[in-house]
Design a protein around this motif. Sequence first.
Motif, PDB file in Angstrom:
ATOM      1  N   TYR A   1       0.828  -1.203   0.000  1.00  0.00           N
ATOM      2  CA  TYR A   1       0.000   0.000   0.000  1.00  0.00           C
ATOM      3  C   TYR A   1       0.861   1.250   0.000  1.00  0.00           C
ATOM      4  O   TYR A   1       1.910   1.280   0.589  1.00  0.00           O
ATOM      5  N   PRO A   2       0.393   2.258  -0.647  1.00  0.00           N
ATOM      6  CA  PRO A   2       1.174   3.503  -0.778  1.00  0.00           C
ATOM      7  C   PRO A   2       1.139   4.321   0.505  1.00  0.00           C
ATOM      8  O   PRO A   2       0.456   5.316   0.586  1.00  0.00           O
ATOM      9  N   ARG A   3       1.882   3.904   1.486  1.00  0.00           N
ATOM     10  CA  ARG A   3       1.824   4.580   2.780  1.00  0.00           C
ATOM     11  C   ARG A   3       2.228   6.031   2.673  1.00  0.00           C
ATOM     12  O   ARG A   3       1.639   6.887   3.309  1.00  0.00           O
TER      13      ARG A   3
ATOM     14  N   ILE B   1       1.997   8.127   0.272  1.00  0.00           N
ATOM     15  CA  ILE B   1       0.963   8.983  -0.309  1.00  0.00           C
ATOM     16  C   ILE B   1      -0.185   9.148   0.676  1.00  0.00           C
ATOM     17  O   ILE B   1      -0.747  10.210   0.828  1.00  0.00           O
ATOM     18  N   ASP B   2      -0.525   8.095   1.368  1.00  0.00           N
ATOM     19  CA  ASP B   2      -1.596   8.215   2.345  1.00  0.00           C
ATOM     20  C   ASP B   2      -1.278   9.286   3.365  1.00  0.00           C
ATOM     21  O   ASP B   2      -2.117  10.084   3.722  1.00  0.00           O
ATOM     22  N   GLN B   3      -0.017   9.277   3.824  1.00  0.00           N
ATOM     23  CA  GLN B   3       0.301  10.236   4.883  1.00  0.00           C
ATOM     24  C   GLN B   3       0.293  11.653   4.383  1.00  0.00           C
ATOM     25  O   GLN B   3      -0.128  12.558   5.067  1.00  0.00           O
TER      26      GLN B   3
ATOM     27  N   TYR C   1      -1.280  12.842   1.783  1.00  0.00           N
ATOM     28  CA  TYR C   1      -2.443  13.252   0.985  1.00  0.00           C
ATOM     29  C   TYR C   1      -3.033  14.547   1.498  1.00  0.00           C
ATOM     30  O   TYR C   1      -3.278  15.483   0.761  1.00  0.00           O
ATOM     31  N   ALA C   2      -3.281  14.563   2.763  1.00  0.00           N
ATOM     32  CA  ALA C   2      -4.018  15.708   3.270  1.00  0.00           C
ATOM     33  C   ALA C   2      -3.174  16.955   3.372  1.00  0.00           C
ATOM     34  O   ALA C   2      -3.707  18.051   3.459  1.00  0.00           O
TER      35      ALA C   2
ATOM     36  N   ASP D   1      -3.194  12.067  -5.845  1.00  0.00           N
ATOM     37  CA  ASP D   1      -3.783  10.784  -6.122  1.00  0.00           C
ATOM     38  C   ASP D   1      -3.849  10.596  -7.639  1.00  0.00           C
ATOM     39  O   ASP D   1      -4.219  11.508  -8.366  1.00  0.00           O
ATOM     40  N   CYS D   2      -3.452   9.427  -8.103  1.00  0.00           N
ATOM     41  CA  CYS D   2      -3.385   9.221  -9.550  1.00  0.00           C
ATOM     42  C   CYS D   2      -4.700   9.530 -10.246  1.00  0.00           C
ATOM     43  O   CYS D   2      -4.724  10.127 -11.322  1.00  0.00           O
TER      44      CYS D   2
END
Lengths: 258, 1017
Positions: A236-238, A240-242, A244-245, A252-253
Amino acid sequence: MKLPIRLIGAAAFVAALSGLLIALSGPAGDGPAPAALVAQEQANQANPAEQELPPGIKPRTPTGQTAEEAIAAHMVASEGPEQPIPFSHRFHSQELAMQCEYCHGGTESSVIAVIPPVELCMGCHRIVGAQLEPIQRLRGYWERGEPVQWERIYKTPDFVQFPHRAHIRSQVECEECHGKVEDMDRVYMFASLKMGWCLECHWAEGEDTDVATDRLLTEQFPPPPTPEGRQPHGLYPRAIDQEYASSRGPIDCTACHY
Amino acid sequence: MKDGDRHMNGDGGKLPTVTGENGAFFETSRRDFLKVLGVAGAGAAATSCGPPDMGDKLIPYLVPPEDIVPGTNVAYATLLKNGGPEHLGLYANVRDGRVIKLEGNPRFPNRGRLSALAQSALQDLYDPDRIQGPRKLDANGFVEADWDEAVAAVAGVSAPGRTVLLTGSVTGSAAEFYAQWAEAIGAEWVAWEPLGLEALSTAYEIAFGIPGIPSYEINRADRIVSFGADFLGSWLAPVEFAARFADARNIESGHHAKFTHVGPRLSLTGLNADEWISVRPGTEGIVALAVASEVARRKGGGAAARLEGILSRFTPAAVAEIAGVEPARIEHLAEELASANQPVVLPPDISGQGAGSTEAHLAVALLNQVCGAIGTTVRPGAGPTRGASASAATMRNLVERMASGTIDTMIVAGANPVYGLPNSLGFAEAFAGIANRVSLGSHLDETAAASNWLLPANHELESWGDAEIRPDVWAVCQPVMRPIFDTRQAEDVLLSIATATGRASFEVEDWKGWLEADWRTNYEQEAPSQAPFDEFWFALLQAGAVRRKPAQPDPAATLSPAAANYQFTLPAQESGLSLTTYATAQLYDGRGANRSWMQELPDAVSKAVWNSWVEIHPATAEPLGLETGDLVEVRTSAGSVTAPAFLYKGIRPDTIAIPLGQGHTQFGRNAQGRGVNALDLLDGTVDGRSGALAFAGASVEITAVGRRGKLAIMQGNDTDLDREIGELMRVDDALEAIGGHRVDLRQILENAWDSDPKSPYRWAMSIDLNACTGCGACVTACYAENNIPAVGEDLCAQGRELSWMQIMRYFEETEDDGFQTVHVPVLCQHCGDAPCEPVCPVYAAYHTPEGLNAQVYNRCVGTRYCANNCPYKVRRFNWFTYEHPYPLNLQLNPDVTVRETGVMEKCTFCVQRINRAKLDAKAEGRHVQDGDFQTACMQGCPTQAIVFGNLKDPESQVSRISKGARAYHMLGELNTRPAITYLAGVSHARLSQSGHDEHGEDNGAAGEHDSAAEAGH
């Protein structure tokens, strides 16, 4: 790199906003003009170079170029493709101080950048510049009912969905991507439009202004809490998750590729 | 400009050097190369017969339309009159002057939804095989002609008394116009609808003195019986009826009307029935009388007494043997009808339309009367308005006059009689013998191909017009884009012809003027004190429909003496095989045959594509050694056809069925030379009273040809092998469980690796299998929205179809040796723990922060491991780059990438709509709220079975529904944590397996029983 322009833009916006508030605070009905407006007009007449512009309008510095010089400059310019009509952005934006949105109106509500219809050109050029050969060619298009086929400079691949309106509404200046168009005799490709170039802005650490997708609103309406102790499955794209906000725009692609 | 025909690869490196402006050689990037190419190639000729390839040009408007921003969608309200069996009000989404998607208009009885066939009207509009301008026939075939020349020529041969105008059936201003035109010219006007409802209308005229179609208020019924009408697929008003049907069986509101299908075969509608009473084709009428007789006996009262004379002859015992049904079943049905409060009985459709069709419809009308349905759930004269339509008997009469040399000129507009009438009526030969054959059709169908003048009319979506939807609801249609080809409004062509004859003069210049003048007159009469007409007209064009006062008030329907004393005949006992033909939802009468989306939409019953088939019961097929796919020859007295067999237990062993719509000899690349025309088997028998053609009841013989044919069937297994893919519950269990809770959504919502905790959205969907009828409107809406190409028959047979959504049809056995059917739309489940994501080597399949399983086309290298790993098999691979020949490429949605070969694709939960909604909401400074947008499938579903929304919003529709008692996850035991929650179908039948126990399992928590789930039931 982009930040200083952002702050200048923000400052200009705030200045313009306060100007608007000052203008609006006058009385609504008839009667003698309020003191603030009278003072502004007097200031305008006193020194045109220092006049206060209406809000949202950026200052221009005319150089005294004539229309014939503009046409000639377009023909010999080194960068950018020659257009069917030698339209000079420098002349129209600098000398005539026309704003981008006058011609490219609708861009703030559309996914595409709106290229001005021939009717808009004819709005002035029915009369203006009638002695110039390119204007006569333009009128030829109008009379034949044929739209001008401009050479396209900025094109993203078919697998990229680039919405102009998201960027305009996030107060990204036209120059940030298109360069100083008001200095261009011919429009040339200022930015590579490569994905890495887009990400320079979208990835940057920044304030959570309303540029970032949903971050500001998310603070007002937080989603339900997540329990601790879960292990990730797979790749999982950790990262990017972190981030993102906290990013400036969506990274996000599927924000652009769908 | 996103041109679907051109595919740009990623920046795959540098290209060869090209000469620059200054004569120097330099290396360029791909962009510069194409820039130069664009400048140099600006005048390059086009390879296809369409607009030149504009390449890298920016082409603005000359004069832009006011208030329309380029690059945004604008919706125009209009009406599809010939989109299928019903009039469908719709919004056409127009982008930069081209309509790209059709969506329903909520003001209409179709409640804002469309059928699959109506969605595919775009392919009809953008059909490359349309006639592109006026043509005349000379020695070499059709050559281009001039409009003026064509009009003058036709006017010259339209002699009074020797000219016939043949149209489809029309209402409203068009009907008035054709009548006046014919009178002015001295021509005869014949309106003919291939699958007309003359028998039904005649029966109601006899029974109640009220001609026209009755309304069927199925939503108010607590017991539904159909004598064969495919009202969810192809009969009368399928979209409206599907919505009403779902209302009547909305289990969460506490009621679920039982539905019995009486007939020789289970159509799409029949598969949705709880009970099937199998009767021989042609005996529906006497069975209805037998049921009525039993109901009358139980209920007693006035109706029973009045109809004593008829009903006493038609007891269950008397009809049982002729109909091939046990008397006990008739009695049981009558018992249930007698005790129902609001029953509704629907008549047969063409599949039950034999030689005595008026009698059959009259019998069903009497049954409704005896049940007390007339005036409540069945209201004579209040149904959808249908224009007058010539019966087959009238058409035979016309053919005789054509053959006798009294007719010189025939102008055909909006009808295809050369294909749509059986050969046995002789229309094709008679038509060929007419000297001047003029076709105003927009497609080169069989009738146009047999004509010598082609004056192509605008497509419906390019036309003005109006229609009477019901006696009190009128609608207008407006063009939603300019005509693509050199075509004209059909009525304008007729006006020009009339003017050119010199015998007629009209006050208006054109059809649009006529329409407005007609409306103005009516408006000023009916609403003199309201707003000025121009304001009203503008508002009407935006709204699409208006409610007018009906001409007369709804008359009270009383049974006429003629009906009460009608001499019904008991047909003779038949033996041997009977034929029934039927219309499918996809092709209807054949008008959908050139639309690749309709050819590729699997039939609801056979799941076959791109072909015809013969439905045969396994018991009948076995002695002949037939398997599904083997060629079988079918012979009647009128002709024979050869088609592959489809073994089906939903048909009587003494009956075979062949769908209509294929077997075209013209009409286009997808329709021609494909399948068989079942009309070839009809001998032209007509019903005595109404003249309606007998589509069913012919005696047939079948023989095995001994070879295998090609039948691509898109259903792998007829049952889900108890894997709980399609679930059915008993109605009692479902009613008890209302308010219970079966699936724990925390496995999705609280999965930190599913969606970003800071994101307010987790997109999810719920699909109610109780509401899904299997019509396929969602599938076609998805094709239209997401630029999905149709791949053709061969690739479908290889399993390489590209449909992102598929409707799986699973049979489940019942205790009485019957079966129930559940239709399951299967699409990407957007799993929280998706097996396809970790296996992509290039990160093209990944999980978005909002929970979507995304596919990035430009990253995909075509490993196909993701499709390999997907347990639902919903991923589709582009084995080829598929063409969208002009003008079909105009339909492509610019907001969705057109994929090329080597790229995997699948349902994206309409991410383009999600993104657009987020931008719109952000412009207003808020989050996306429930109801702001719908996915294409949700918007297309006539029964609203699909609900999409934000699972993180506890108040959203999808959240509330997903917590329901019937909810389950498909293959949930695999722990994929799918975002789609299915609600089990509900059936009144006694299913063989026990189904789901009420406790249910939280499939996502690896077998643990969730306390919340247990407590909730």
